[in-house]
Design a protein around this motif. Sequence first.
Motif, short mmCIF file in Angstrom:
data_model
loop_
_atom_site.label_atom_id
_atom_site.label_comp_id
_atom_site.label_asym_id
_atom_site.label_seq_id
_atom_site.Cartn_x
_atom_site.Cartn_y
_atom_site.Cartn_z
N TYR A 111 0.83 -1.20 0.00
CA TYR A 111 0.00 0.00 0.00
C TYR A 111 0.87 1.26 0.00
CZ TYR A 111 -2.54 3.84 2.23
OH TYR A 111 -3.05 5.06 2.56
N ALA A 112 1.89 1.30 0.87
CA ALA A 112 2.74 2.49 0.97
C ALA A 112 3.50 2.73 -0.33
CB ALA A 112 3.71 2.32 2.14
N MET A 113 4.06 1.67 -0.93
CA MET A 113 4.83 1.83 -2.17
C MET A 113 3.91 2.17 -3.34
SD MET A 113 7.57 -1.28 -1.70
CE MET A 113 8.62 -0.78 -3.07
N GLY A 114 2.72 1.59 -3.39
CA GLY A 114 1.77 1.94 -4.43
C GLY A 114 1.26 3.36 -4.28
N ASN A 115 1.05 3.81 -3.05
CA ASN A 115 0.60 5.18 -2.80
C ASN A 115 1.64 6.20 -3.23
OD1 ASN A 115 -1.46 6.94 -1.69
ND2 ASN A 115 0.01 7.40 -0.08
N ASP A 116 2.92 5.83 -3.16
CA ASP A 116 4.00 6.71 -3.59
C ASP A 116 4.30 6.60 -5.08
OD1 ASP A 116 4.46 7.84 -1.10
OD2 ASP A 116 5.78 6.22 -0.47
N GLY A 117 3.64 5.68 -5.78
CA GLY A 117 3.78 5.58 -7.22
C GLY A 117 4.95 4.79 -7.72
N ILE A 118 5.82 4.26 -6.83
CA ILE A 118 6.98 3.52 -7.31
C ILE A 118 6.66 2.04 -7.51
CG2 ILE A 118 8.63 5.14 -6.33
CD1 ILE A 118 9.05 3.30 -4.03
N LEU A 119 5.50 1.60 -7.02
CA LEU A 119 4.89 0.35 -7.46
C LEU A 119 3.53 0.71 -8.07
CD1 LEU A 119 5.51 -2.54 -4.89
CD2 LEU A 119 6.34 -2.34 -7.22
N PHE A 120 2.86 -0.25 -8.64
CA PHE A 120 1.61 0.01 -9.34
C PHE A 120 0.59 0.66 -8.40
CE2 PHE A 120 3.65 -3.82 -11.08
CZ PHE A 120 4.03 -3.29 -12.30
N LYS A 121 0.01 1.76 -8.82
CA LYS A 121 -0.83 2.58 -7.95
C LYS A 121 -2.12 1.90 -7.54
CE LYS A 121 0.91 7.11 -9.37
NZ LYS A 121 0.58 8.46 -9.87
N ARG A 122 -2.54 0.88 -8.29
CA ARG A 122 -3.75 0.16 -7.90
C ARG A 122 -3.59 -0.53 -6.55
NH1 ARG A 122 -7.90 -0.61 -11.36
NH2 ARG A 122 -7.64 0.12 -13.51
N LEU A 123 -2.35 -0.80 -6.17
CA LEU A 123 -2.11 -1.46 -4.88
C LEU A 123 -2.45 -0.55 -3.70
CD1 LEU A 123 1.31 -3.18 -5.68
CD2 LEU A 123 -0.93 -4.26 -5.60
N SER A 124 -2.59 0.74 -3.94
CA SER A 124 -2.88 1.68 -2.84
C SER A 124 -4.37 1.96 -2.69
CB SER A 124 -2.15 3.00 -3.08
OG SER A 124 -2.63 3.64 -4.26
N LYS A 125 -5.21 1.28 -3.46
CA LYS A 125 -6.65 1.51 -3.34
C LYS A 125 -7.16 0.97 -2.00
CE LYS A 125 -7.20 3.26 -7.47
NZ LYS A 125 -7.61 4.66 -7.68
N VAL A 126 -7.83 1.82 -1.24
CA VAL A 126 -8.39 1.46 0.06
C VAL A 126 -9.89 1.26 -0.10
CG1 VAL A 126 -8.76 2.18 2.44
CG2 VAL A 126 -6.60 2.68 1.30
N HIS A 127 -10.38 0.11 0.31
CA HIS A 127 -11.80 -0.19 0.17
C HIS A 127 -12.59 0.70 1.13
CE1 HIS A 127 -15.59 -2.50 0.14
NE2 HIS A 127 -15.17 -2.94 -1.05
N PRO A 128 -13.68 1.33 0.68
CA PRO A 128 -14.40 2.27 1.55
C PRO A 128 -15.08 1.60 2.74
CG PRO A 128 -15.58 1.91 -0.53
CD PRO A 128 -14.24 1.28 -0.69
N TYR A 129 -15.42 0.32 2.63
CA TYR A 129 -16.11 -0.34 3.74
C TYR A 129 -15.13 -0.90 4.78
CZ TYR A 129 -18.88 -3.79 6.31
OH TYR A 129 -19.46 -4.52 7.30
N THR A 130 -14.16 -1.67 4.32
CA THR A 130 -13.22 -2.30 5.26
C THR A 130 -12.11 -1.36 5.69
OG1 THR A 130 -11.82 -3.16 3.46
CG2 THR A 130 -13.65 -4.54 4.20
N GLN A 131 -11.87 -0.27 4.90
CA GLN A 131 -10.79 0.67 5.17
C GLN A 131 -9.44 -0.04 5.23
OE1 GLN A 131 -12.44 2.75 8.72
NE2 GLN A 131 -12.46 4.56 7.43
N THR A 132 -9.24 -1.00 4.35
CA THR A 132 -7.97 -1.72 4.23
C THR A 132 -7.55 -1.72 2.77
OG1 THR A 132 -9.12 -3.84 3.96
CG2 THR A 132 -8.43 -3.23 6.20
N PRO A 133 -6.24 -1.86 2.49
CA PRO A 133 -5.77 -1.96 1.10
C PRO A 133 -6.17 -3.31 0.50
CG PRO A 133 -3.93 -2.19 2.60
CD PRO A 133 -5.12 -1.84 3.45
N LEU A 134 -7.35 -3.39 -0.09
CA LEU A 134 -7.95 -4.67 -0.48
C LEU A 134 -7.14 -5.37 -1.57
CD1 LEU A 134 -10.35 -6.56 -0.03
CD2 LEU A 134 -11.58 -5.30 -1.80
N ILE A 135 -6.80 -4.64 -2.65
CA ILE A 135 -6.08 -5.27 -3.76
C ILE A 135 -4.70 -5.73 -3.31
CG2 ILE A 135 -5.11 -4.86 -6.06
CD1 ILE A 135 -7.37 -2.94 -6.60
N ALA A 136 -4.00 -4.91 -2.51
CA ALA A 136 -2.67 -5.29 -2.02
C ALA A 136 -2.75 -6.53 -1.14
CB ALA A 136 -2.05 -4.13 -1.23
N THR A 137 -3.80 -6.63 -0.34
CA THR A 137 -3.96 -7.80 0.53
C THR A 137 -4.20 -9.07 -0.30
OG1 THR A 137 -4.91 -6.38 2.25
CG2 THR A 137 -5.26 -8.74 2.47
#
Length: 656
Positions: A384-410
């Motif tokens: 999540y942290a690396m995706g949020n910074d853009g140096i890994l694929f940004k889809r990994l930083s998507k946080v699910h609105p219900y669980t409030q967790t990085p769903l794709i990264a998990t």
Amino acid sequence: MRPKSRQTNQWHERNTTVRPIKKNQRSEVCGILVIHIQNIIKIMSRFWNALTRRKTDDVHEAESKLARVLNLFDLTALGVGSTLGLGVYVLAGQVAYNIAGPAVTISFLIAAIASAFAGICYAEFAARVPKAGSAYVYSYVTIGEFVAFTIGWNLILEYVIGTASVARGLSGYFDSLIDNGMSKALNESMPIKVSFLGDYPDFLSFGMILLLAGLLAFGAKESSFLNNIFTSVNLVTIGIVLVAGGMNASVENWRLTDVPEGAGVGGFMPFGIAGVMAGAAKCFFGFVGFDCIATTGEEAINPKRNIPLAIVISLIIIFLAYFGVSTVLTMMLPYYLQDPDAPFPKAFDAVEWYTIKWIVTIGAVFALCTSLLGAMFPLPRILYAMGNDGILFKRLSKVHPYTQTPLIATIVSGIFAAIMAMLFNLDQLVDMMSIGTLLAYTIVAICVLVLRYQDDKMTKVVSVRAPNVFRQLLCNSYREPNTLTSAITKIGIVVFAIFAIIWCVFMKVFDMGATGGIVALSLVGLLLIVICVVIGLQPVSTIELTFKVPLVPFVPCLSVFVNLYLMFQLDLFTWIRFLIWIAIGYCIYFSYGIRNSTQIQRNRNHAEVAANAMQNSDCPQQHENRAFEPDWKVENGNGVKALPAATPTYEYSEKL
């Protein structure tokens, strides 16, 4: 003679007319070369700036999208649960069996001290940078993007292999309870005849990891609640082992003299000091896991206070558990009779306490489940942290609105770890777990030193003439850090690391019984101490923190030295696999991350705001600084109020 003179004149005329053309051509060629050299220098400068750009602290704690729900008890239970698993139930008997004997207790003590050095460095960083990402974020803030990506990529490797190895160990423990029926059936029906893979596909490990990945995707508080339950069962199991084992303990098992061949010389240290140190190197990896506390910076309540406290408390609990369990095991049963794969059932079988054996075995299964959860918990947070910074694929930083967790990264991390656990043996996984951890610990200790001896607003105009430099090396003539003292510290850290590597090489090359080897190691050791003293003479930062590493620079320098020494104990094949993993990561970074880093936008915002502030200094206007807004606000264009149309804006370009 006249024709000859005419030819001569014509030749001179041709040459005199050609020479100016050659001079022009040379000047044009030189001009083109100068332009190319300047372009190359600009490209290299931009490339270097991209590699060393540091993350700006522009996201306030209150604006984090992750839910802050983890208190001090949750964090401590997470650290204890992620560490007290495979080490307690396998490592203690394994090290005692053929490495250290009863002196495994001392091995755990040495390993605990080494881990404490790294732990308090982590604690100071947690007080400085309370963000998700652990050593990745710490190195990004202090050193640069390239080093941060390297550390983050290594942490991914550490947590993936840690998750897979615990799952594989749990599967093997469960298999031993049913007389190895599962492994025999899978070996006969679905054998894998590949040298670098396991003997059979372990579907139990695969399923357990996917199940826990779904649990982590559901929410941090829910998974933390289950982790607290499992950790409590783990501690109760260890308490039963200590009480029941203590009732059957005998000090005579530490004084054995009649031992079989291959079991050393008997006594407390049957394999000598060398066995104790080798056991400490192996036991060190039993403490890996406490650093997962530092990855919860965006989900912890009051992280600057609770994270350092949780790290220290969890390390104390972990050491006491390891020390007590190893003491009881070696006193219940002679060290050469221990079962290296499942020591507890063998020990209680020997004393005919079968009821306690089954209670402890069931508790061990729960404990390994806890360790599995703790090993997997930080993995999606790093992605999540690396995706949020853009140096890994940004889809990994998507946080699910219900669980409030990085769903794709998990989900991605769970599938990756599950495949590793299914295809590889436990030994193959454990061999790769150490190197990424040790490198991360080393970078954290170096970052502590760099930050402790510099300030954000330190003096930049300092004379760097030779007399001033030598005077500063021998005695501190400044009260606050400046560019000179910071440069001396950084150079000293690099030199210290180089001589530490040289010391480790000498340990491999020279015979410790020879005079030459002792003299060489003594000289290098003396130089290391001198470098530490020189670094210690420099002025330290005046920034107030809730927690600081004591005895700086000696504790961080000792942490760097110990980590490098343990890295040199790894075999060649581990280094080869590690380099392959690093090569894959660098391909991703240089093809995607270096061009999509969100730090480019942050640097552009800093430059625009600074330029506009300088231009509008005569008539200041109210505006918000996009450089201090979360990435999601910048991307939506809501971060800055529009300036008047008459005010020209300046743009900052950072392209490769």
